[in-house]
Design a protein around this motif. Structure first.
Motif, mmCIF file in Angstrom:
data_model
loop_
_atom_site.group_PDB
_atom_site.id
_atom_site.type_symbol
_atom_site.label_atom_id
_atom_site.label_comp_id
_atom_site.label_asym_id
_atom_site.label_seq_id
_atom_site.Cartn_x
_atom_site.Cartn_y
_atom_site.Cartn_z
ATOM 1 N N GLN A 356 16.410 10.545 28.575
ATOM 2 C CA GLN A 356 16.480 12.606 28.127
ATOM 3 C C GLN A 356 16.116 12.056 27.159
ATOM 4 O O GLN A 356 17.536 11.539 26.631
ATOM 5 N N ARG A 357 15.400 12.559 26.382
ATOM 6 C CA ARG A 357 15.549 12.623 24.631
ATOM 7 C C ARG A 357 16.032 14.538 23.737
ATOM 8 O O ARG A 357 15.268 14.947 24.838
ATOM 9 N N GLY A 358 16.402 14.729 22.719
ATOM 10 C CA GLY A 358 16.491 15.779 21.840
ATOM 11 C C GLY A 358 14.827 15.721 21.895
ATOM 12 O O GLY A 358 13.647 14.951 21.728
ATOM 13 N N ASP A 359 14.986 16.488 20.406
ATOM 14 C CA ASP A 359 13.829 17.418 19.708
ATOM 15 C C ASP A 359 13.456 16.029 18.600
ATOM 16 O O ASP A 359 14.231 16.040 17.539
ATOM 17 N N LEU A 360 12.120 16.140 17.632
ATOM 18 C CA LEU A 360 12.011 15.393 16.396
ATOM 19 C C LEU A 360 11.554 17.065 15.914
ATOM 20 O O LEU A 360 10.486 17.640 15.843
ATOM 21 N N VAL A 361 12.452 17.764 15.001
ATOM 22 C CA VAL A 361 12.027 18.812 14.419
ATOM 23 C C VAL A 361 11.913 18.969 13.349
ATOM 24 O O VAL A 361 11.949 17.974 11.721
ATOM 25 N N VAL A 362 10.156 19.263 12.927
ATOM 26 C CA VAL A 362 10.023 19.142 11.381
ATOM 27 C C VAL A 362 9.987 20.162 11.044
ATOM 28 O O VAL A 362 9.467 21.173 10.653
ATOM 29 N N GLU A 363 11.050 20.282 9.796
ATOM 30 C CA GLU A 363 10.902 21.098 8.836
ATOM 31 C C GLU A 363 10.232 21.681 7.895
ATOM 32 O O GLU A 363 9.860 20.334 6.776
ATOM 33 N N PHE A 364 9.460 22.594 7.268
ATOM 34 C CA PHE A 364 8.234 22.461 5.733
ATOM 35 C C PHE A 364 9.183 22.618 4.799
ATOM 36 O O PHE A 364 9.547 23.463 4.812
ATOM 37 N N GLN A 365 8.440 22.143 3.391
ATOM 38 C CA GLN A 365 8.760 22.474 2.056
ATOM 39 C C GLN A 365 7.289 22.331 1.759
ATOM 40 O O GLN A 365 6.783 21.318 1.213
ATOM 41 N N VAL A 366 7.095 23.355 1.012
ATOM 42 C CA VAL A 366 6.071 24.135 0.680
ATOM 43 C C VAL A 366 5.802 24.084 -1.277
ATOM 44 O O VAL A 366 6.135 24.143 -1.480
ATOM 45 N N LEU A 367 4.605 23.360 -1.910
ATOM 46 C CA LEU A 367 5.467 22.096 -2.891
ATOM 47 C C LEU A 367 4.756 23.100 -4.164
ATOM 48 O O LEU A 367 3.295 23.155 -3.419
ATOM 49 N N PHE A 368 4.864 24.412 -4.622
ATOM 50 C CA PHE A 368 4.125 24.672 -5.757
ATOM 51 C C PHE A 368 3.663 24.325 -6.318
ATOM 52 O O PHE A 368 4.483 23.592 -6.962
ATOM 53 N N PRO A 369 2.611 24.730 -7.451
ATOM 54 C CA PRO A 369 2.110 23.571 -8.541
ATOM 55 C C PRO A 369 2.435 24.549 -9.590
ATOM 56 O O PRO A 369 3.348 25.481 -9.592
ATOM 57 N N ASP A 370 3.047 23.558 -10.900
ATOM 58 C CA ASP A 370 3.504 23.988 -12.003
ATOM 59 C C ASP A 370 2.830 25.375 -13.091
ATOM 60 O O ASP A 370 3.194 26.724 -13.372
ATOM 61 N N ARG A 371 1.890 24.883 -12.816
ATOM 62 C CA ARG A 371 0.649 25.863 -13.476
ATOM 63 C C ARG A 371 -0.810 26.338 -12.475
ATOM 64 O O ARG A 371 -1.098 24.855 -12.002
#
Length: 387
Positions: A356-371
């Motif tokens: 049995q295996r655990g999960d691959l957790v995907v955590e999102f990081q949103v990149l905001f534009p500079d301008r």
């Protein structure tokens, strides 16, 4: 003539002998003595006999009327002072064993009572002596493990932590003999009774276990591996006295899913000295920093970086796995910074149930534009007017 007979009164350590003396004349009949004692009988001290053997009270530096707490405090002080791993004097080990022997006897009410009455000889004679002075029961001799006595006394106490330098994370520091060993990664994913000056029947002491971190990658934990670790250690020559340095390679087996902090011990593979059995060597697993993942138990966490446009309009993220696959992860909803998604069963094996295996957790990081260009700003304002 003077007829002398004795009565023995025993108290504390000394055997106080008192004599009852009654003068008799030549013309006294041998049968004329009454069953009662004559008024002229006098009880006077005749001699004082001190038991032969060790003075265990003196060994611990306490008086014969000391209570158990006082004896324990004295033992703590003396044991810390003369422990062979701390005291390098030639007679430190013998002194340490003598202290342990004294502690064992004086904290055992039955043994202490016998010792107080008859001394060390009384213990050897099973609590008494025959009138001829010969032993009338099997000999007592100390067969204790002084190191075990010391460890059991201090284990779990502040004094044990101070002496051995054990911090909250279980790492040895102050008196850790680890510095005596040289470790290197070389590739790949005494009997119970001693000799050499020890008294017959006594167990040899064992040096403190050597603790060494073993770095493993998440891929090695995922698949399982064998790490080959080279050590340099001291070993006795055949003469039983001189030492030599020798190298040895230990194969450390890391099973699938083992967590950081798991310990793998190799009994008696460490340094050896004339008076000690070889120390154990313990490897403690530690996760090596990974370029893509962080570990959370049997789960692994992957940070997916997406643009503001992808966060608002949806996207498909390709997530790498530990076994070199790419898992597509469609995202049609709005993704907020810090949002997570799970790929079930794509993590690490469970240590007790590797299937049995655990999960691959995907955590999102949103990149905001500079301008944002002026024309785009107006479009965004119009499009998000109702948001």
């Amino acid at each position: 003539m003077v007829l002398i007979w004795t009565q023995f009164g025993v108290k504390n350590k000394n055997v106080n002998v008192k004599c009852k003396v009654r003068p008799m004349h030549r013309d006294d009949s041998s049968n004329s003595t009454s069953s009662g004692e004559s008024k002229s009988d006098q009880e006077v001290p005749c001699l004082s006999i001190k038991p032969m053997g060790k003075d265990f009270y003196k060994v611990l530096g306490v008086s014969s009327d000391s209570n158990e707490d006082e004896i324990k405090r004295a033992y703590r002080k003396m044991a810390l002072k003369f422990h062979p791993d701390k005291n390098s004097e030639a007679d430190a080990e013998d002194k340490f064993k003598e202290i342990a022997e004294a502690y064992e006897i004086l904290t055992d009410p039955k043994k202490r009572s016998i010792y107080d009455q008859f001394g060390e000889e009384g213990l050897k004679n099973g609590g008494g002596m025959s009138m001829s002075g010969q032993t009338n029961s099997p000999h007592y001799s100390y067969h204790g493990d002084a190191h075990a006595t010391f460890s059991s006394f201090f284990r779990g106490s502040d004094h044990f932590d101070i002496f051995f330098g054990t911090d909250a994370d279980g790492e040895d520091d102050l008196f850790n003999p680890f510095s005596r060993f040289t470790f290197s990664h070389v590739g790949g994913g005494g009997g119970p009774h001693g000799n050499d000056g020890l008294r017959r029947g006594r167990r040899r002491l064992q040096g403190l276990a050597v603790i060494q971190e073993l770095l493993v990658t998440l891929e090695e934990v995922f698949h399982g591996c064998t790490k080959r670790m080279k050590i340099t250690r001291r070993r006795l020559n055949p003469d039983g006295r001189s030492l030599r340095m020798e190298d040895k390679v230990l194969d450390v087996v890391v099973k699938k899913g083992w967590k950081a902090g798991t310990k793998i011990t190799f009994p008696r593979e460490g340094d050896e000295t004339p008076n000690n059995t070889p120390a154990d060597i313990t490897f403690v697993l530690k996760d090596k920093k990974h370029s893509q993942y962080k570990r959370d138990g049997s789960n692994i966490v992957y940070t997916a970086k997406i643009t503001l446009k992808e966060a608002l309009c949806g996207c498909t993220v390709n997530v790498p796995t530990l076994d070199n696959r790419m898992m597509p992860l469609p995202c049609s909803d709005v993704i907020k910074p810090g949002a997570i998604r799970r790929l079930r069963g794509e993590g690490l094996p469970h240590p007790k149930m590797p299937a049995q295996r655990g999960d691959l957790v995907v955590e999102f990081q949103v990149l905001f534009p500079d301008r944002i260009p002026p024309q785009s700003r107006e479009i965004i304002k119009h499009s998000l007017a109702k948001c």
